[in-house]
Design a protein around this motif. Sequence first.
Motif, PDB file in Angstrom:
ATOM      1  N   ARG A  30      66.795  33.882 -15.936  1.00  0.00           N
ATOM      2  CA  ARG A  30      67.757  33.302 -17.035  1.00  0.00           C
ATOM      3  C   ARG A  30      69.196  33.265 -16.449  1.00  0.00           C
ATOM      4  O   ARG A  30      69.931  32.368 -16.609  1.00  0.00           O
ATOM      5  N   PRO A  31      69.836  34.609 -16.477  1.00  0.00           N
ATOM      6  CA  PRO A  31      71.145  34.547 -16.074  1.00  0.00           C
ATOM      7  C   PRO A  31      71.757  33.720 -14.896  1.00  0.00           C
ATOM      8  O   PRO A  31      72.578  33.082 -14.672  1.00  0.00           O
ATOM      9  N   ALA A  32      70.609  33.779 -13.788  1.00  0.00           N
ATOM     10  CA  ALA A  32      70.957  32.849 -12.547  1.00  0.00           C
ATOM     11  C   ALA A  32      70.911  31.492 -12.790  1.00  0.00           C
ATOM     12  O   ALA A  32      71.861  30.653 -12.644  1.00  0.00           O
ATOM     13  N   VAL A  33      70.061  31.099 -13.721  1.00  0.00           N
ATOM     14  CA  VAL A  33      69.882  29.585 -14.412  1.00  0.00           C
ATOM     15  C   VAL A  33      71.315  29.197 -14.922  1.00  0.00           C
ATOM     16  O   VAL A  33      71.784  28.079 -14.650  1.00  0.00           O
ATOM     17  N   GLU A  34      71.482  30.182 -15.919  1.00  0.00           N
ATOM     18  CA  GLU A  34      72.722  29.849 -16.920  1.00  0.00           C
ATOM     19  C   GLU A  34      74.090  30.037 -16.046  1.00  0.00           C
ATOM     20  O   GLU A  34      74.882  29.188 -16.387  1.00  0.00           O
ATOM     21  N   ASN A  35      74.198  30.606 -15.087  1.00  0.00           N
ATOM     22  CA  ASN A  35      75.403  30.785 -14.328  1.00  0.00           C
ATOM     23  C   ASN A  35      75.468  29.358 -13.485  1.00  0.00           C
ATOM     24  O   ASN A  35      76.727  29.019 -13.094  1.00  0.00           O
ATOM     25  N   LEU A  36      74.419  28.564 -13.208  1.00  0.00           N
ATOM     26  CA  LEU A  36      74.614  27.356 -12.483  1.00  0.00           C
ATOM     27  C   LEU A  36      74.531  26.303 -13.667  1.00  0.00           C
ATOM     28  O   LEU A  36      74.679  25.101 -13.309  1.00  0.00           O
ATOM     29  N   GLY A  37      75.006  26.595 -14.827  1.00  0.00           N
ATOM     30  CA  GLY A  37      74.947  25.413 -16.024  1.00  0.00           C
ATOM     31  C   GLY A  37      73.670  25.086 -16.412  1.00  0.00           C
ATOM     32  O   GLY A  37      73.731  23.879 -17.261  1.00  0.00           O
ATOM     33  N   GLY A  38      72.670  25.750 -16.022  1.00  0.00           N
ATOM     34  CA  GLY A  38      71.265  25.275 -16.592  1.00  0.00           C
ATOM     35  C   GLY A  38      70.675  25.998 -17.725  1.00  0.00           C
ATOM     36  O   GLY A  38      71.179  27.024 -18.220  1.00  0.00           O
ATOM     37  N   LYS A  39      69.517  25.579 -17.982  1.00  0.00           N
ATOM     38  CA  LYS A  39      68.847  26.077 -19.134  1.00  0.00           C
ATOM     39  C   LYS A  39      67.347  26.414 -18.989  1.00  0.00           C
ATOM     40  O   LYS A  39      66.907  25.060 -18.545  1.00  0.00           O
ATOM     41  N   ILE A  40      66.589  27.476 -19.129  1.00  0.00           N
ATOM     42  CA  ILE A  40      65.180  27.481 -19.075  1.00  0.00           C
ATOM     43  C   ILE A  40      64.676  27.007 -20.259  1.00  0.00           C
ATOM     44  O   ILE A  40      64.940  27.405 -21.185  1.00  0.00           O
ATOM     45  N   ASP A  60      73.242  18.780 -12.735  1.00  0.00           N
ATOM     46  CA  ASP A  60      73.104  17.783 -11.718  1.00  0.00           C
ATOM     47  C   ASP A  60      72.182  18.342 -10.637  1.00  0.00           C
ATOM     48  O   ASP A  60      71.593  19.377 -10.736  1.00  0.00           O
ATOM     49  N   ASN A  61      71.874  17.619  -9.448  1.00  0.00           N
ATOM     50  CA  ASN A  61      70.867  17.754  -8.639  1.00  0.00           C
ATOM     51  C   ASN A  61      71.358  19.057  -7.677  1.00  0.00           C
ATOM     52  O   ASN A  61      70.526  19.963  -7.339  1.00  0.00           O
ATOM     53  N   ILE A  62      72.643  19.128  -7.473  1.00  0.00           N
ATOM     54  CA  ILE A  62      72.970  20.158  -6.477  1.00  0.00           C
ATOM     55  C   ILE A  62      72.751  21.563  -7.175  1.00  0.00           C
ATOM     56  O   ILE A  62      72.330  22.569  -6.573  1.00  0.00           O
ATOM     57  N   SER A  63      73.199  21.664  -8.558  1.00  0.00           N
ATOM     58  CA  SER A  63      72.835  22.724  -9.398  1.00  0.00           C
ATOM     59  C   SER A  63      71.277  23.204  -9.441  1.00  0.00           C
ATOM     60  O   SER A  63      70.883  24.251  -9.130  1.00  0.00           O
TER      61      SER A  63
END
Length: 107
Positions: A30-40, A60-63
């Motif tokens: 989760r922290p890695a996903v959130e650091n890229l602006g994402g959410k599980i 975005d696709n890059i993240s």
Amino acid sequence: MSYYMYQASYTDSAWAAKVSNPQNRLDTVRPAVENLGGKIETAFYCFGEYDIIFICTFPDNISARAISMAAFSGGNLTAVKVTPLLTIEEAITGMEMASKGSFPHPS
């Protein structure tokens, strides 16, 4: 935010580590996903070709691609597959757009 499905297969040594020390992997991912602006959104272990799936949102696709590269570079996975997903509403919009630009059927 766009949706992505991640499917991954663990190495034998990664499975051995999980069996000897069971834990919720979402807490580490989760922290890695959130650091890229994402959410599980959700995750499941599964049978078959892949061992685990995650449904995530990213801006975005890059993240979205960056998180799969980061996960694969850790050495615990033998395969990672990323599938961009469309909501039902997005798919309907695509169908409506396609109807305006459809090709004529050959006669």
